[in-house]
Design an enzyme around this catalytic site. Structure first.
Site, PDB file in Angstrom:
ATOM      1  N   ASP A  33     -10.622   1.412   4.467  1.00 52.70           N
ATOM      2  CA  ASP A  33      -9.797   1.367   3.265  1.00 52.70           C
ATOM      3  C   ASP A  33      -8.869   0.166   3.434  1.00 52.70           C
ATOM      4  O   ASP A  33      -8.968  -0.563   4.428  1.00 52.70           O
ATOM      5  CB  ASP A  33      -9.065   2.693   2.990  1.00 52.70           C
ATOM      6  CG  ASP A  33      -7.995   3.049   4.014  1.00 52.70           C
ATOM      7  OD1 ASP A  33      -7.639   2.222   4.866  1.00 52.70           O
ATOM      8  OD2 ASP A  33      -7.490   4.197   3.942  1.00 52.70           O
ATOM      9  N   CYS A  34      -7.996  -0.090   2.472  1.00 51.62           N
ATOM     10  CA  CYS A  34      -7.237  -1.351   2.521  1.00 51.62           C
ATOM     11  C   CYS A  34      -6.362  -1.451   3.764  1.00 51.62           C
ATOM     12  O   CYS A  34      -6.397  -2.452   4.487  1.00 51.62           O
ATOM     13  CB  CYS A  34      -6.432  -1.561   1.246  1.00 51.62           C
ATOM     14  SG  CYS A  34      -5.090  -0.377   0.983  1.00 51.62           S
ATOM     15  N   SER A  35      -5.587  -0.403   4.025  1.00 52.02           N
ATOM     16  CA  SER A  35      -4.677  -0.481   5.173  1.00 52.02           C
ATOM     17  C   SER A  35      -5.423  -0.314   6.491  1.00 52.02           C
ATOM     18  O   SER A  35      -5.013  -0.870   7.516  1.00 52.02           O
ATOM     19  CB  SER A  35      -3.557   0.557   5.042  1.00 52.02           C
ATOM     20  OG  SER A  35      -4.091   1.851   4.858  1.00 52.02           O
ATOM     21  N   HIS A  85      -1.574  -0.822  -1.940  1.00 53.16           N
ATOM     22  CA  HIS A  85      -2.653  -1.735  -1.562  1.00 53.16           C
ATOM     23  C   HIS A  85      -2.090  -2.867  -0.716  1.00 53.16           C
ATOM     24  O   HIS A  85      -0.967  -3.319  -0.939  1.00 53.16           O
ATOM     25  CB  HIS A  85      -3.349  -2.298  -2.805  1.00 53.16           C
ATOM     26  CG  HIS A  85      -4.661  -2.947  -2.495  1.00 53.16           C
ATOM     27  ND1 HIS A  85      -5.727  -2.250  -1.967  1.00 53.16           N
ATOM     28  CD2 HIS A  85      -5.072  -4.234  -2.607  1.00 53.16           C
ATOM     29  CE1 HIS A  85      -6.742  -3.099  -1.769  1.00 53.16           C
ATOM     30  NE2 HIS A  85      -6.355  -4.310  -2.148  1.00 53.16           N
ATOM     31  N   HIS A  97      -9.296  -8.425   1.441  1.00 56.35           N
ATOM     32  CA  HIS A  97      -8.877  -7.024   1.425  1.00 56.35           C
ATOM     33  C   HIS A  97     -10.076  -6.123   1.231  1.00 56.35           C
ATOM     34  O   HIS A  97     -11.122  -6.564   0.761  1.00 56.35           O
ATOM     35  CB  HIS A  97      -7.844  -6.784   0.305  1.00 56.35           C
ATOM     36  CG  HIS A  97      -8.337  -7.103  -1.068  1.00 56.35           C
ATOM     37  ND1 HIS A  97      -8.320  -6.210  -2.101  1.00 56.35           N
ATOM     38  CD2 HIS A  97      -8.862  -8.245  -1.590  1.00 56.35           C
ATOM     39  CE1 HIS A  97      -8.812  -6.774  -3.201  1.00 56.35           C
ATOM     40  NE2 HIS A  97      -9.144  -8.009  -2.917  1.00 56.35           N
TER      41      HIS A  97
END
Length: 127
Positions: A33-35, A85, A97
């Protein structure tokens, strides 16, 4: 280690994962996922950051948008939530990203309407 600044090394490492599937709560090369993507990349260089985009915004040093450097973390929030995000600035107004919309790790333009409208700020984690 590769030649170039730490930011350039971070971006070169991150770009290896272009096309990696978006997976909710994912934090490995099988899916991010993004993080999870951003924390995985920074962890490879010995930097520990918080796991969620919102909590990651408490890490590092704030950077003005006009002062962005390659390797800085860039943060976004839609109107319905707090910061949700995060990506990594790669230079020339672009960032890498893990995008739920695209379904994978992609490069996007900070000046595209969605990211321009929802940009919150940037943090320098490395360097």
């Amino acid at each position: 280690p590769a030649a170039g600044s730490i930011g350039e090394q971070i971006v070169a490492f991150a770009e290896q994962f272009l096309g990696t599937p978006y997976v909710w709560a994912g934090s490995s090369p099988s899916g991010f996922d993004c993080s999870g993507f951003v924390s995985y990349v920074f962890k490879n260089f010995g930097y520990t950051v918080n796991r969620t985009a919102a909590s990651m915004y408490t890490n590092g040093v704030a950077v003005d948008k006009s002062e962005l450097q390659i390797g800085d973390a860039v943060f976004f929030a839609s109107s319905s939530e707090s910061i949700g995000h995060v990506g990594i600035y790669i230079g020339d107004g672009e960032f890498i990203h893990s995008s739920s919309g695209a379904g994978c790790v992609v490069i996007s333009d900070l000046s595209s309407s969605y990211y321009l409208k929802n940009y919150v700020g940037a943090k320098r984690i490395a360097g």
